[in-house]
Design a protein around this motif. Sequence first.
Motif, mmCIF file in Angstrom:
data_model
loop_
_atom_site.group_PDB
_atom_site.id
_atom_site.type_symbol
_atom_site.label_atom_id
_atom_site.label_comp_id
_atom_site.label_asym_id
_atom_site.label_seq_id
_atom_site.Cartn_x
_atom_site.Cartn_y
_atom_site.Cartn_z
ATOM 1 N N THR A 158 0.829 -1.218 0.000
ATOM 2 C CA THR A 158 0.000 0.000 0.000
ATOM 3 C C THR A 158 0.854 1.255 0.000
ATOM 4 O O THR A 158 0.619 2.188 -0.780
ATOM 5 C CB THR A 158 -0.933 -0.007 1.222
ATOM 6 N N THR A 193 -6.874 1.797 -1.752
ATOM 7 C CA THR A 193 -5.844 0.836 -2.114
ATOM 8 C C THR A 193 -5.431 0.083 -0.850
ATOM 9 O O THR A 193 -5.254 0.694 0.201
ATOM 10 C CB THR A 193 -4.622 1.555 -2.705
ATOM 11 N N GLU A 200 -7.433 -2.821 -5.205
ATOM 12 C CA GLU A 200 -8.207 -1.567 -5.167
ATOM 13 C C GLU A 200 -9.681 -1.913 -4.996
ATOM 14 O O GLU A 200 -10.191 -2.835 -5.646
ATOM 15 C CB GLU A 200 -8.018 -0.773 -6.455
#
Length: 401
Positions: free
Chosen positions: A154, A272, A362
């Motif tokens: 991330t 995300t 996502e």
Amino acid sequence: MHKKLIATLAMMLASSTAALADASDGKVKIGILNDQSGVYADFGGKSSYEAALMAVEDFGGKVLGVPVEVVTADHQNKADIASNIARQWYDTEQVDSIMELTSSSVGLAVQALSKEKKRITINTGAATTELTGKQCSPYGFHWAYDTHALAVGTGGALVKQGGDSWFFLTADYAFGYSLEENTGNYVKENGGSVVGAVRHPLATTDFSSFLLQAQSSGAKVIGLANAGLDTSNAIKQAAEFGIVQGGQRLAALLFTLAEVHGLGLEAAQGLTLTEGFYWNRNEESAKFGKRFMERTGKMPNMVHAGTYSAVTQYLKAIEKAGSDDADAVAKELHALPVNDIFAENGTVAPNGRMIHDMYLLEVKKPEESKEPWDYFKVLATIPGKDAFIDPAQSGCDLVKS
């Protein structure tokens, strides 16, 4: 002929008796210890217990000819309660191994006790890299993910997208510190900066003052170094302050399918995140996910699937070792490759870290979701060698020696 038959039966009986003798107490007993009533109840909780039961059932319910039992308890996110339960399990209830262990403070405490007692722990819910770093154990294994993998996934994705200044909103205990440190280091190593941080109590319900500090910092990215309901509540309250609308991005550094489901696609869309498992990634994971759904009413996240994998691999190691002795089992856990619904060609490093691919995901927009629990786009596969710390650099005494 009669003598030969008697001899054969005697050999079979001796072999059976030896197998039973090598499984202590005439059974193998696994404990699933985690948060079942607090902020991480959906993250792992009782569904991890069901994943463990599934693994035992799929293995046939026995190993070395003796039954496999699974017990569970709620540690309430308190290390002292977890340690007391673990000690009782080991001393009076013949538990051979404890797994899951959501909450890093709990994971570290139980792993330390288990080292003293010479029992296997496999952490699937805890995140801190200290489990395979300075506080590693010859009997300790870290399975599903860790804070370094989350930082690379991330954190790395957002830095590459221009998020080069960060402010952290951090859970005030070992997990939060580790996640903030790993992500902050990764951001700085890639040319970004950390402009500040604030720590909040576990299970707080009011993030307003913390979010205002983050907002006023001017950082491009607000890193949520927390998990479970804490992350969900922070995201909800950030919307009330118009943080994303004001141009800042939220990084949910530990957010899984379970929390996305609780938050809903409308609120979570576009986030995300990084997981080690997604049920809809391939045919095999989807098959497991649907079985799990029939049993629990929800699709599994990486903690649930990781627990299934850990229990399965533990039983394979006992079978290969021909014993449930912790030293013999630990040796096989290090040696055996991991190939199951969770990991493909996974390997266990000398420090106990299971190396496997992670996935950058996502959250879909509501209109992109084609069926219930169809929440993620897989943006990238992060190879295990990139996701996890080189064990030779982990600070683990096992590796140094």
